[in-house]
Design a protein around this motif. Structure first.
Motif, PDB file in Angstrom:
ATOM      1  N   GLU A 141     -52.187 112.415  10.808  1.00 36.50           N
ATOM      2  CA  GLU A 141     -51.475 112.549   9.540  1.00 36.50           C
ATOM      3  C   GLU A 141     -52.491 112.602   8.397  1.00 36.50           C
ATOM      4  OE1 GLU A 141     -48.153 109.864   8.821  1.00 36.50           O
ATOM      5  OE2 GLU A 141     -48.099 109.451  10.969  1.00 36.50           O
ATOM      6  N   GLU A 142     -52.086 113.220   7.310  1.00 34.90           N
ATOM      7  CA  GLU A 142     -52.964 113.356   6.147  1.00 34.90           C
ATOM      8  C   GLU A 142     -53.356 111.992   5.595  1.00 34.90           C
ATOM      9  OE1 GLU A 142     -52.732 115.127   1.596  1.00 34.90           O
ATOM     10  OE2 GLU A 142     -51.184 115.651   3.045  1.00 34.90           O
ATOM     11  N   ALA A 143     -54.635 111.847   5.273  1.00 35.17           N
ATOM     12  CA  ALA A 143     -55.120 110.618   4.642  1.00 35.17           C
ATOM     13  C   ALA A 143     -54.621 110.574   3.202  1.00 35.17           C
ATOM     14  CB  ALA A 143     -56.636 110.580   4.672  1.00 35.17           C
ATOM     15  N   LYS A 144     -54.181 109.386   2.782  1.00 33.72           N
ATOM     16  CA  LYS A 144     -53.704 109.205   1.416  1.00 33.72           C
ATOM     17  C   LYS A 144     -54.375 107.986   0.809  1.00 33.72           C
ATOM     18  CE  LYS A 144     -49.316 111.433   2.178  1.00 33.72           C
ATOM     19  NZ  LYS A 144     -47.884 111.388   2.085  1.00 33.72           N
ATOM     20  N   GLU A 145     -54.445 107.963  -0.497  1.00 35.54           N
ATOM     21  CA  GLU A 145     -55.101 106.855  -1.190  1.00 35.54           C
ATOM     22  C   GLU A 145     -54.435 105.519  -0.860  1.00 35.54           C
ATOM     23  OE1 GLU A 145     -56.172 105.529  -5.722  1.00 35.54           O
ATOM     24  OE2 GLU A 145     -56.061 107.661  -5.261  1.00 35.54           O
ATOM     25  N   GLU A 146     -53.117 105.520  -0.721  1.00 35.95           N
ATOM     26  CA  GLU A 146     -52.409 104.264  -0.443  1.00 35.95           C
ATOM     27  C   GLU A 146     -52.656 103.730   0.971  1.00 35.95           C
ATOM     28  OE1 GLU A 146     -49.111 107.472   0.034  1.00 35.95           O
ATOM     29  OE2 GLU A 146     -50.597 107.054  -1.488  1.00 35.95           O
ATOM     30  N   ASP A 147     -53.377 104.503   1.806  1.00 32.30           N
ATOM     31  CA  ASP A 147     -53.748 104.007   3.134  1.00 32.30           C
ATOM     32  C   ASP A 147     -54.721 102.831   3.029  1.00 32.30           C
ATOM     33  OD1 ASP A 147     -52.249 106.026   4.302  1.00 32.30           O
ATOM     34  OD2 ASP A 147     -53.985 107.262   4.831  1.00 32.30           O
ATOM     35  N   GLY A 148     -55.474 102.765   1.958  1.00 36.12           N
ATOM     36  CA  GLY A 148     -56.514 101.740   1.859  1.00 36.12           C
ATOM     37  C   GLY A 148     -57.605 102.062   2.875  1.00 36.12           C
ATOM     38  N   GLU A 149     -58.131 101.033   3.531  1.00 34.32           N
ATOM     39  CA  GLU A 149     -59.150 101.240   4.559  1.00 34.32           C
ATOM     40  C   GLU A 149     -58.477 101.804   5.803  1.00 34.32           C
ATOM     41  OE1 GLU A 149     -62.663 100.588   4.565  1.00 34.32           O
ATOM     42  OE2 GLU A 149     -62.214 100.629   2.431  1.00 34.32           O
ATOM     43  N   ARG A 150     -59.012 102.889   6.316  1.00 32.22           N
ATOM     44  CA  ARG A 150     -58.456 103.560   7.491  1.00 32.22           C
ATOM     45  C   ARG A 150     -59.286 103.171   8.715  1.00 32.22           C
ATOM     46  NH1 ARG A 150     -55.390 108.052   7.037  1.00 32.22           N
ATOM     47  NH2 ARG A 150     -56.705 109.235   8.491  1.00 32.22           N
TER      48      ARG A 150
END
Length: 122
Positions: free
Chosen positions: A10-19
Motif C-alpha cells: 500500500e502507498e506510504a503516507k505521512e500518518e504511517d509514522g515509522e514504517r
C-alpha cells in the motif's frame, strides 16, 4: 505508542509514522527504495517453521497466535526494545501477505498492546 498495521504494498503516507517491516522475508517484487520502509525487524517475526505450518490457513489462526506468542515470549527483550524505541511515536507494522487480517503483523500488534497494558498496570 500508536500502532497501525498495513500491507507493505500500500502507498506510504505521512500518518504511517515509522514504517516497520515485521516479516521474515523481504516482500516479492518490492525495491527497498519504493517500499519506504524505515526499519526491518525480522527477528520478531514468526520462525520459518511456524510461518510455513500456518500458511495463512484461517482454521489455524488461534493455534498460530498461541505458538507465535510463545516465540515472542522467548524474545521478550527484543520486543521490549521495540516498544521502548517507538514508545512516543506512531508506528505502522508492515506485512507482505495477501491475507489482510489473519497475519503475523496483526498478531504482533495484539501481543505488543497486551505488553503495554501490563506495564501500565504495574
Amino acid at each position: 505508542m500508536i500502532i497501525k498495521v498495513k500491507r507493505v504494498y500500500e502507498e506510504a503516507k505521512e500518518e504511517d509514522g515509522e514504517r516497520v517491516l515485521v516479516d521474515r522475508l523481504w516482500p516479492r517484487g518490492l525495491s527497498k527504495e519504493k517500499s519506504k520502509i524505515d526499519k526491518w525487524i525480522k527477528e520478531i517475526s514468526p520462525s520459518n517453521e511456524l510461518r510455513k505450518w500456518y500458511d495463512h490457513d484461517p482454521e489455524k489462526w488461534g493455534e498460530f497466535k498461541i505458538q507465535y506468542f510463545d516465540e515472542l515470549n522467548e524474545k521478550r527483550e527484543l520486543v521490549e526494545q521495540f516498544c521502548m524505541e517507538f514508545s512516543k511515536q506512531r508506528v505502522t507494522l508492515l506485512f507482505g501477505s495477501k491475507e489482510l487480517k489473519l497475519n503475523n503483523a496483526f498478531a504482533l500488534k495484539e501481543y505488543i498492546e497486551s505488553i503495554i497494558k501490563i506495564s501500565k498496570k504495574a
